[in-house]
Design an enzyme around this catalytic site. Structure first.
Site, PDB file in Angstrom:
ATOM      1  N   VAL A  24       0.829  -1.008   0.037  1.00  0.00           N
ATOM      2  CA  VAL A  24      -0.087  -0.032   0.150  1.00  0.00           C
ATOM      3  C   VAL A  24       0.807   1.217  -0.015  1.00  0.00           C
ATOM      4  O   VAL A  24       1.619   1.326   0.950  1.00  0.00           O
ATOM      5  CB  VAL A  24      -1.028   0.025   1.207  1.00  0.00           C
ATOM      6  CG1 VAL A  24      -1.962   1.222   1.279  1.00  0.00           C
ATOM      7  CG2 VAL A  24      -1.654  -1.314   1.162  1.00  0.00           C
ATOM      8  N   GLU A  25       0.792   2.163  -1.052  1.00  0.00           N
ATOM      9  CA  GLU A  25       1.470   3.291  -0.864  1.00  0.00           C
ATOM     10  C   GLU A  25       0.381   4.567  -0.647  1.00  0.00           C
ATOM     11  O   GLU A  25      -0.909   4.600  -1.356  1.00  0.00           O
ATOM     12  CB  GLU A  25       2.095   3.409  -2.396  1.00  0.00           C
ATOM     13  CG  GLU A  25       2.718   4.692  -2.665  1.00  0.00           C
ATOM     14  CD  GLU A  25       3.103   4.715  -4.174  1.00  0.00           C
ATOM     15  OE1 GLU A  25       3.654   5.916  -4.327  1.00  0.00           O
ATOM     16  OE2 GLU A  25       2.817   3.973  -4.998  1.00  0.00           O
ATOM     17  N   VAL A  26       0.712   5.343   0.358  1.00  0.00           N
ATOM     18  CA  VAL A  26      -0.230   6.470   0.530  1.00  0.00           C
ATOM     19  C   VAL A  26       0.831   7.670   0.117  1.00  0.00           C
ATOM     20  O   VAL A  26       1.697   7.580   0.630  1.00  0.00           O
ATOM     21  CB  VAL A  26      -0.647   6.519   1.891  1.00  0.00           C
ATOM     22  CG1 VAL A  26      -1.301   7.797   2.490  1.00  0.00           C
ATOM     23  CG2 VAL A  26      -1.591   5.267   2.288  1.00  0.00           C
TER      24      VAL A  26
END
Length: 127
Positions: free
Chosen positions: A121-123
């Site tokens: 997951v990339e935020v």
């Protein structure tokens, strides 16, 4: 010619719908939604992530549905420092970042971490 306007939803295949819902609700502030015949989704903004449980996928499905094969980027309006602080408070290990990347609309700053199925997951926040 076909033209695409935006992303509506995507599907994650997960080991446990319950565990996934708890993570994304608590850590990411997403709303758990029940639809159809008891299916689950994670709603955020005007998009959602539909969930399939391994071995109990809905048709049609990807050719090889596998938990942990997701890799996606989500945009926030929070500062990247606030994201880091929140993840640390929730005891989520940051795998990488903050790092400079290029998003669909330009320069972003990102942090990367794993969900319960080890999806990446990339935020990110736009610079």
């Amino acid at each position: 010619m076909l033209t695409i306007d935006r992303l509506d939803h995507f599907v994650l295949t997960v080991a446990s719908i319950e565990r996934t819902c708890a993570f994304y609700e608590k850590i990411m502030g997403m709303e758990v939604e029940t639809f159809g015949e008891g299916r689950k989704a994670l709603r955020f903004g005007s998009q959602k992530i539909n969930l399939h449980e391994v071995g109990r996928e809905f048709e049609p499905k990807s050719q090889n549905p596998t938990a942990g094969s997701g890799d996606f980027c989500l945009i926030t309006k929070m500062s990247i420092q606030q994201v880091e602080e929140h993840l640390k408070h929730c005891e989520v290990d940051i795998e990488s970042g903050p790092v400079a990347r290029t998003g669909a609309l330009g320069s972003i700053t990102s942090v990367y971490f794993r969900d319960p199925d080890n999806n990446l997951v990339e935020v990110s926040t736009y610079d």
